[in-house]
Design an enzyme around this catalytic site. Structure first.
Site, short mmCIF file in Angstrom:
data_model
loop_
_atom_site.label_atom_id
_atom_site.label_comp_id
_atom_site.label_asym_id
_atom_site.label_seq_id
_atom_site.Cartn_x
_atom_site.Cartn_y
_atom_site.Cartn_z
N HIS A 7 -11.19 -2.59 3.78
CA HIS A 7 -11.06 -2.22 5.20
C HIS A 7 -11.80 -0.92 5.54
CE1 HIS A 7 -8.22 0.19 3.07
NE2 HIS A 7 -8.08 0.96 4.12
N GLU A 30 -6.57 4.22 -5.71
CA GLU A 30 -7.84 4.42 -5.01
C GLU A 30 -8.35 5.82 -5.38
OE1 GLU A 30 -9.72 4.50 -0.51
OE2 GLU A 30 -7.90 5.57 -0.99
N ASP A 73 0.86 -1.18 0.00
CA ASP A 73 0.00 0.00 0.00
C ASP A 73 0.90 1.23 0.00
OD1 ASP A 73 -2.40 1.55 0.40
OD2 ASP A 73 -3.23 -0.18 1.48
C1 GLC Z 1 -7.82 5.59 2.19
C2 GLC Z 1 -7.70 4.41 3.09
C3 GLC Z 1 -8.35 4.73 4.41
C4 GLC Z 1 -7.67 5.92 5.01
C5 GLC Z 1 -7.60 7.09 4.02
C6 GLC Z 1 -6.61 8.11 4.46
O1 GLC Z 1 -9.13 5.89 1.87
O2 GLC Z 1 -8.24 3.29 2.48
O3 GLC Z 1 -8.33 3.64 5.29
O4 GLC Z 1 -8.33 6.32 6.17
O5 GLC Z 1 -7.19 6.69 2.76
O6 GLC Z 1 -5.31 7.61 4.31
#
Ligand code: GLC
Ligand code: CA
Length: 577
Positions: free
Chosen positions: A345, A264, A100
């Site tokens: 998650h 993402e 990640d």
């Molecule tokens: C992404 C992650 C999440 C986190 C956010 C800030 O959305 O998946 O878990 O809180 O980024 O890093």
């Protein structure tokens, strides 16, 4: 046009949330050696790639999505040697590892930020986003603009030492890195190279659509008049330089390795916006997680247009069909590639959201949702515990069982009605996806011999991997079979059969075909508890044989134009001409 083959398109990716997966040393926290001990299990499920949520040193303000050192492993999870051993264990079993990459922000405890905040003339000052305060007519100090953060009040924190504010789109312990600064970009590439050289096979890129902010950081329009801080996505989502930055990291780093990349991209609903990251000619990312399906049950604040996940709203099967179909057919000719997922998650459990998680229906529901996913075109992502049908934890658990900072801050926000808050948390909190993995029926589900950092769901005796491994009719056995079917059938995955939705107006059944050359699949998914008779209109139905169903041995059943589907029954038929 038949898209080109690639290993990362055919892969089944399994997401591990390390702290909740398997604890090897009894301290109550999952760790790398715990993961190592489960590699044969993962192989047996049919996993090709493991994606680890962050395992770097971190104060865990946002459970590791706040990194204080990009080149090491948090001691709680193990050491770099343990990581090397894990990679080797995966590679020996012909599996791969995805890390990640969280580079929109770091932790405030990262050395970079400690230097940056130390003085206005520190060489790293510009690595983060610092601005002087604003003062009103009465001389009161205010943040440089009115942006609201995602989990916590204003998006700015004041730093006494140098008299300026720094930007944090998430909590104050997650300062945003300044991607306008070239050194920051080089530092991010170096981090990527570090892991790739060490043996990692790709990245999931956290909130990668937020790394470029609009120049000048203007005030957001006031959409919520009674609040001081305003939603400001228009100034940081898919910002002006985001594609330049991603192309740059592709050409400088990614293109030199054979990797899988998934970005993402939350809160991005325009498909054409999503496409820019993914279309092959743009040379950016293999695919992204877009959140249209995940936000299906999120209330849309009419004032700002923002989706509020913690305020659940109703949805219909027709909404779900529209979303799935839209992405299945989206820009296929141009090579757009999907990431297919229904859990991670940050989400409550899928059977609790999309089907029925009662004892009576949970297994059927889990299998139905498995069929929904394995029959879609795209790279398949399975989240830990999904393969055994884990569900949300019980509504009677108290607030102390919710550990997530987003939940805690939401709870402490006094602008919302408390009874709605509780309902929202029970249904939608991220915590539901973070309870420890249920391995067996011993204390704490075999996750730890100590005290788990988060309570194990009460249902672990009835729902755990060990008992499901022995039971041929279990959710786990079904997932294994479903993955095998997917891999064996080019029409479903490898070479991307055409997706055609059938009978759109049907309120209970989601039906579609996938076809490629002379092979077709027919998928019938009853999303209701009631029995329904289903007739397929308009397609030649001869010769379809059922290969997958969540009711007892329908295997050899031929499709004869009409079928009775029981509650939450799903069937996948194939025909080769
Ligand atoms: C992404 C992650 C999440 C986190 C956010 C800030 O959305 O998946 O878990 O809180 O980024 O890093
Ligand atoms: Ca441990």
């Amino acid at each position: 046009m038949i898209p080109t083959r690639a290993w990362w398109k055919e892969a089944v990716v399994y997401q591990i949330y390390p702290i909740s997966f398997a604890d090897s040393n009894g301290d109550g926290l999952g760790d790398l050696n715990g993961i190592y001990s489960k590699l044969d299990y993962l192989k047996d499920v049919g996993v090709d790639v493991v994606w680890l949520s962050p395992i770097y040193p971190s104060p865990l303000a946002d459970m590791g999505y706040d990194i204080s050192d990009y080149r090491d492993i948090d001691k709680r999870y193990g050491t770099l040697d343990d990581w090397d051993k894990l990679v080797k264990g995966l590679h020996d079993r012909e599996m791969k590892l995805v890390m990640d990459l969280v580079v929109n922000h770091s932790s405030d405890e990262h050395e970079w930020f400690i230097e940056s905040r130390s003085s206005k003339i520190n060489p790293k000052r510009d690595w983060y986003v610092w601005r002087p305060p604003k003062y009103d007519e009465e001389g009161n100090r205010h943040p440089p603009n009115n942006w609201k953060s995602i989990f916590q009040g204003p998006a700015w924190d004041y730093d006494e030492a140098t008299g300026e504010y720094y930007l944090h789109l998430y909590v104050s312990k997650q300062p945003d890195l300044n991607w306008e600064n070239e050194d920051v970009r080089h530092a991010a590439w170096d981090v990527m190279r570090f892991w790739l050289e060490r043996g990692c096979d790709g990245f999931r890129m956290d909130v990668i659509n937020k790394i470029s902010k609009v120049k000048g950081l203007p005030d957001a329009p006031i959409t919520i008049p009674d609040e001081e801080y305003q939603p400001a996505g228009m100034y940081y989502l898919n910002g002006p330089r985001v594609h330049e930055f991603i192309k740059e990291l592709n050409s400088n780093v990614l293109s030199h390795y054979d990797v899988i990349t998934v970005g993402e991209t939350p809160s991005t609903y325009l498909a054409d916006e999503v496409a820019k990251y993914v279309l092959p000619q743009n040379k950016e990312l293999n695919m992204v997680f877009q959140f249209e399906l995940m936000d299906i049950d999120a209330f849309v604040d009419p004032r700002s247009g923002d989706h509020i996940p913690m305020i659940p709203c109703d949805w219909t099967l027709s909404d779900l069909k529209n979303i799935v179909t839209k992405w299945q057919v989206f820009k296929r000719e141009e090579g757009f590639w999907n990431a297919v997922f229904i859990e991670n998650h940050d989400q409550a459990r899928s059977i609790s959201r999309f089907a029925d998680d009662s004892d009576e229906w949970r297994a059927r529901s889990a299998k139905l949702l498995a069929m929904l996913q394995i029959t879609q075109g795209g790279t398949l992502y399975v989240y830990q515990g999904e393969e055994i049908g884990m569900r949300n934890f019980p509504v009677d658990w108290g607030l102390e069982e919710y550990k997530d900072v987003a939940t805690q801050n939401y709870w402490n926000n006094d602008t919302v009605d408390m009874s709605d808050v509780i309902d929202g948390l029970q249904r939608k909190a991220r915590d539901h996806g973070r309870t420890p993995m249920q391995w067996n029926d011993t204390t704490h589900a075999g996750f730890t011999t100590g005290t788990p950092w988060m309570r194990v769901n009460d249902d672990y005796k009835a729902c755990n991997a060990e008992s499901q491994t022995r039971d041929e009719t279990s959710v786990l056995s079904f997932w294994k079979r479903a993955i095998q079917v997917r891999k064996a059938r080019d029409v479903l995955t490898k070479i991307y059969g055409d997706f055609v939705e059938l009978d759109h107006l049907n309120k209970a059944v989601f039906a579609y075909t996938r076809s490629l050359g002379n092979s077709s699949a027919l998928v019938l998914l009853n999303f209701s508890k009631s029995e329904v008779e289903y007739r397929v209109e308009g397609i030649m139905t001869d010769g379809f044989k059922c290969e997958l169903s969540n009711y007892a041995s329908e295997d050899s059943t031929e499709y004869l134009g009409s079928v009775i589907l029981k509650g939450f029954e799903g069937r996948v038929y194939f025909r080769d001409m």
